[in-house]
Design an enzyme around this catalytic site. Structure first.
Site, mmCIF file in Angstrom:
data_model
loop_
_atom_site.group_PDB
_atom_site.id
_atom_site.type_symbol
_atom_site.label_atom_id
_atom_site.label_comp_id
_atom_site.label_asym_id
_atom_site.label_seq_id
_atom_site.Cartn_x
_atom_site.Cartn_y
_atom_site.Cartn_z
ATOM 1 N N GLU A 105 125.161 51.633 42.720
ATOM 2 C CA GLU A 105 124.424 50.453 42.273
ATOM 3 C C GLU A 105 123.226 50.830 41.403
ATOM 4 O O GLU A 105 122.853 50.075 40.497
ATOM 5 C CB GLU A 105 123.988 49.618 43.475
ATOM 6 C CG GLU A 105 125.130 49.153 44.373
ATOM 7 C CD GLU A 105 126.253 48.435 43.632
ATOM 8 O OE1 GLU A 105 125.999 47.865 42.545
ATOM 9 O OE2 GLU A 105 127.394 48.440 44.142
ATOM 10 N N HIS A 108 124.378 50.980 37.860
ATOM 11 C CA HIS A 108 124.357 49.649 37.245
ATOM 12 C C HIS A 108 122.931 49.258 36.861
ATOM 13 O O HIS A 108 122.693 48.705 35.779
ATOM 14 C CB HIS A 108 124.930 48.612 38.209
ATOM 15 C CG HIS A 108 126.397 48.742 38.453
ATOM 16 N ND1 HIS A 108 127.310 49.048 37.461
ATOM 17 C CD2 HIS A 108 127.135 48.581 39.588
ATOM 18 C CE1 HIS A 108 128.526 49.085 37.963
ATOM 19 N NE2 HIS A 108 128.450 48.803 39.258
#
Length: 225
Positions: A105, A108
């Site tokens: 994550e 991202h």
């Protein structure tokens, strides 16, 4: 490709977030500890946190992470609307898994920081970040794949990355499989070969530690030129 009338952008996988119960940015004690260990000890996470700091996007544990109960099919997500990482506390049970989810994550989040990513309307942007996250986070490392009893042959890493990116897109967007495969294929080579900020694919902790040291010392190399 207007699918806004039916598209929920994957928020259905995160029911607490869909109900907007996340505003306190809460973390229970167990997962707060696991998150802190990941941020302090994972070379992947440490490099990404430093890279985001250097790119003008410092990460705060209290502001940019939230532990929530999610759909049983996901372990985490990145909510671009509030620049926040969701950690699925009901699906993460081991520190090694926490480390991989945090890293995935954060990739991202790093892409969100460094590029003008159109997460909601540009499927190619989404596919590119999913390819990078699957490749660089350890999701497709030998140990991760061996734990799933997936033993690869030639180019197994690439096929693992391709498959995981495809499944991620299908999980959060209303798009048919053939179209998703076409989009992943179109951007795969460019995005797979984008290793920022690692400079290489960190196939394991040793590679990640080396990449982290190289990142920390990058200014010394330039100063001596």
């Amino acid at each position: 490709m207007d699918q806004t009338k039916q598209e929920d952008y994957g928020y259905g996988l995160f029911p607490e977030r869909k109900a907007r119960k996340f505003e306190s940015f809460r973390l229970n004690l167990k997962y707060q500890g696991m998150l802190q260990i990941a941020m302090d000890t994972s070379p992947h996470a440490k490099l990404l946190l430093q890279a985001m700091q250097g790119s003008g996007c410092p990460v705060s544990k209290d502001r940019h992470f939230s532990c929530e109960d999610c759909d049983g099919t996901v372990s985490g997500g990145f909510d671009a609307t509030v620049s926040q990482i969701v950690l699925c506390q009901n699906n993460i049970h081991q520190q090694s898994h926490m480390n991989r989810v945090v890293t995935h994550e954060l990739i991202h989040a790093f892409d969100h920081c460094r590029a003008h990513v159109d997460w909601f309307d540009n499927f190619r942007h989404l596919a590119c970040s999913e390819i990078r996250a699957a490749s660089l986070s350890g999701d497709c490392s030998f140990s991760s794949e061996a734990a799933r009893l997936n033993f690869g042959l030639k180019q197994h890493h690439q096929e693992c990355v391709r498959g995981r990116a495809l499944r991620s897109i299908l999980a959060v967007r209303k798009i048919d499989t053939a179209e998703a495969e076409k989009i992943v294929d179109e951007v795969f080579d460019t995005c797979f070969n984008d290793h920022a900020p690692f400079g290489r694919i960190p196939h394991g902790a040793k590679d990640a530690k080396f990449a982290h040291r190289h990142y920390e010392n990058r200014d010394r190399y330039y100063a001596n030129l």
